[in-house]
Motif scaffolding. Structure first.
Motif, PDB file in Angstrom:
ATOM      1  N   PRO A   1     -45.075   7.348   2.489  1.00  0.00           N
ATOM      2  CA  PRO A   1     -46.013   7.914   3.415  1.00  0.00           C
ATOM      3  C   PRO A   1     -45.356   9.048   4.224  1.00  0.00           C
ATOM      4  O   PRO A   1     -44.145   9.178   4.428  1.00  0.00           O
TER       5      PRO A   1
ATOM      6  N   GLU B   1     -44.762   1.219   9.737  1.00  0.00           N
ATOM      7  CA  GLU B   1     -45.941   2.172  10.656  1.00  0.00           C
ATOM      8  C   GLU B   1     -45.418   2.752  11.901  1.00  0.00           C
ATOM      9  O   GLU B   1     -45.465   3.804  11.997  1.00  0.00           O
TER      10      GLU B   1
ATOM     11  N   ILE C   1     -43.074   5.413  11.426  1.00  0.00           N
ATOM     12  CA  ILE C   1     -43.401   6.509  10.853  1.00  0.00           C
ATOM     13  C   ILE C   1     -44.014   7.449  12.006  1.00  0.00           C
ATOM     14  O   ILE C   1     -43.539   8.588  12.079  1.00  0.00           O
TER      15      ILE C   1
ATOM     16  N   ILE D   1     -51.479  13.414  12.481  1.00  0.00           N
ATOM     17  CA  ILE D   1     -50.774  12.386  12.004  1.00  0.00           C
ATOM     18  C   ILE D   1     -51.679  11.360  11.383  1.00  0.00           C
ATOM     19  O   ILE D   1     -51.382  10.789  10.302  1.00  0.00           O
TER      20      ILE D   1
ATOM     21  N   ARG E   1     -53.393  12.044   8.189  1.00  0.00           N
ATOM     22  CA  ARG E   1     -52.332  12.214   7.106  1.00  0.00           C
ATOM     23  C   ARG E   1     -52.122  10.827   6.534  1.00  0.00           C
ATOM     24  O   ARG E   1     -51.832  10.487   5.355  1.00  0.00           O
ATOM     25  N   LEU E   2     -52.083   9.935   7.737  1.00  0.00           N
ATOM     26  CA  LEU E   2     -51.771   8.628   7.106  1.00  0.00           C
ATOM     27  C   LEU E   2     -52.633   7.820   6.475  1.00  0.00           C
ATOM     28  O   LEU E   2     -52.806   7.251   5.423  1.00  0.00           O
ATOM     29  N   GLU E   3     -54.132   8.316   6.831  1.00  0.00           N
ATOM     30  CA  GLU E   3     -55.149   7.784   6.097  1.00  0.00           C
ATOM     31  C   GLU E   3     -55.498   8.343   4.654  1.00  0.00           C
ATOM     32  O   GLU E   3     -55.494   7.644   3.844  1.00  0.00           O
TER      33      GLU E   3
ATOM     34  N   TYR F   1     -52.862   9.356   2.843  1.00  0.00           N
ATOM     35  CA  TYR F   1     -52.026   8.660   2.058  1.00  0.00           C
ATOM     36  C   TYR F   1     -52.442   7.589   1.661  1.00  0.00           C
ATOM     37  O   TYR F   1     -52.418   6.978   0.394  1.00  0.00           O
ATOM     38  N   ARG F   2     -53.024   6.629   2.616  1.00  0.00           N
ATOM     39  CA  ARG F   2     -53.455   5.039   2.083  1.00  0.00           C
ATOM     40  C   ARG F   2     -54.500   5.263   1.093  1.00  0.00           C
ATOM     41  O   ARG F   2     -54.571   4.831   0.032  1.00  0.00           O
TER      42      ARG F   2
ATOM     43  N   GLU G   1     -51.508   6.307  -2.102  1.00  0.00           N
ATOM     44  CA  GLU G   1     -50.732   5.025  -2.425  1.00  0.00           C
ATOM     45  C   GLU G   1     -51.181   4.465  -3.793  1.00  0.00           C
ATOM     46  O   GLU G   1     -50.432   3.809  -4.694  1.00  0.00           O
TER      47      GLU G   1
END
Ligand code: AMP
Length: 216
Positions: A8, A117, A120, A168, A171-173, A175-176, A180
Motif C-alpha cells: 500500500p 493501517e 500508513i 490519502i 489512494r488506500l481505497e 490500493y484495496r 491488492e
C-alpha cells in the motif's frame, strides 16, 4: 535480479527500493517518480497524468504500460531492475508478464511489504520529499535539520500533493480495490515474498534481502 515491489502507499516502497536497488546493483524504476519528473518538466505525459495523480487515481493503463515497456528496453535494465509502483492492477501484471516473457527475462520475485493501517497514515502524512534529489524524509522519524532544506543535497523539501489527508484515503481505497488482487497473481505463480515493513528502515531492508535470497 528482476524484482517487483508491492504494498500500500506508505508501506515504504520508495525508501526500500532505494536501498534494495543499491544492494542488488539494479536500476530503481518508480512509475510515480517518472510521472512526477514529467510533471515537473511539463511534458504531455506529465500534463495527462497530473489530474489522476492529484486525485489519488491510477493513470490509465494505456499511458502507463507504454511508458514502462519503453523504460524496460533501456540498456541499464539488461542485468535486472526493481519496479516500484508498477504493476498496480491485474491488467498491468499481465502486460508485464508478456513483456518479460517475450524478452526471455522472467521476474524473480514480487516483494510484498505489509504494514498496519495506522502506520500508513502516519508515514504518508509526515512524508516529505526533496524536489531536487528525490530523497524521502519524515517529519518525525527521519527529519531534515531545516524543515525546508534537504540535508543530502540542499534542495527544496516539499510535501507531495497526494500525501495530503483527503487524497490519502482515496489512494488506500484504490490500493484495496485495484492493486491488492495482484498479490494473488504473484502468489499463484510462486513469486510472492511477503515481509512485514514495520520497524526501522534498516531492519526492513535486511529482512527483505534475507527473504529474497531465501526465495531464490
Ligand atoms: P507513487 O509515487 O508510486 O505513490 O505514485 C503516485 C501516483 O502516480 C499514483 O497515485 C498514480 O496516480 C500514479 N501512478 C504511479 N504508478 C502507477 C501505475 N503503475 N499505474 C497507474 N498510475 C500510477
Amino acid at each position: 535480479m528482476r524484482l517487483i515491489l508491492v504494498g500500500p502507499p506508505g508501506a515504504g516502497k520508495g525508501t526500500q527500493a532505494q536501498f534494495l536497488a543499491e544492494h542488488f546493483a539494479i536500476p530503481h524504476i518508480s512509475t510515480g517518480d517518472i510521472f512526477r519528473a514529467n510533471l515537473k518538466s511539463g511534458t504531455p505525459l506529465g500534463v495527462e497524468a497530473k489530474g489522476y495523480m492529484d486525485r489519488g487515481e491510477l493513470v490509465p493503463d494505456s499511458v502507463t504500460n507504454a511508458m514502462v515497456a519503453d523504460r524496460l528496453t533501456q540498456a541499464d535494465t539488461k542485468n535486472g531492475f526493481l519496479l516500484d509502483g508498477f504493476p498496480r492492477n491485474v491488467v498491468q501484471s499481465e502486460v508485464l508478464a508478456e513483456i518479460v516473457e517475450k524478452a526471455g527475462t522472467p521476474i524473480d520475485a514480487a516483494l510484498e511489504l505489509t504494514v498496519d493501517e495506522n502506520e500508513i497514515i502516519r508515514r504518508l502524512s509526515g512524508r516529505r520529499v526533496c524536489r531536487n534529489c528525490g530523497r524521502i524524509w519524515h517529519i518525525d522519524s527521519d527529519p531534515t535539520q531545516d524543515a525546508a532544506v534537504c540535508d543530502g543535497c540542499g534542495g527544496e523539501i516539499y510535501q507531495r500533493e497526494d500525501d495530503k489527508e483527503e487524497v490519502i484515503a482515496r489512494r488506500l481505497e484504490v490500493y484495496r480495490e485495484q492493486t491488492e488482487p495482484i498479490i494473488n497473481f504473484y502468489r499463484t505463480r510462486s513469486l510472492l515474498v511477503s515481509i512485514s515493513a514495520m520497524g526501522a528502515v534498516e531492519e526492513v531492508t535486511s529482512r527483505a534481502i534475507s527473504a529474497l535470497l531465501a526465495h531464490r
